[in-house]
Design a protein around this motif. Structure first.
Motif: not given
Length: 76
Positions: A72-76
């Motif tokens: 989820a952090d990488a998708a931001r």
């Protein structure tokens, strides 16, 4: 219930089996080797044993949740 069976082995194989396993343990040794190849439940039993390990399951869930958070952090 056990069934009696006669098998034929090369003399060198028999001697190796006898020296490594011993005369009184040959049948169990051979059965242990064959069981996973002829029984359908080996994989089911392994999965059941893993699921019963609650500490392992908790660690897996923690790892999965951390991985999901990283994604989820990488998708931001």
């Amino acid at each position: 219930m056990h069934k009696r069976m006669t098998i034929t082995l090369d003399e060198a194989v028999y001697e190796g089996l006898y020296s490594r396993v011993g005369k009184r343990r040959m049948s169990q040794f051979i059965e242990d080797l064959l069981r996973p190849h002829v029984m359908d439940t080996a994989l089911d039993d392994s999965y059941r044993a893993m699921a019963a390990d609650t500490q392992r399951e908790a660690e897996v869930m923690e790892w999965c949740n951390a991985l999901a958070g990283d994604m989820a952090d990488a998708a931001r």
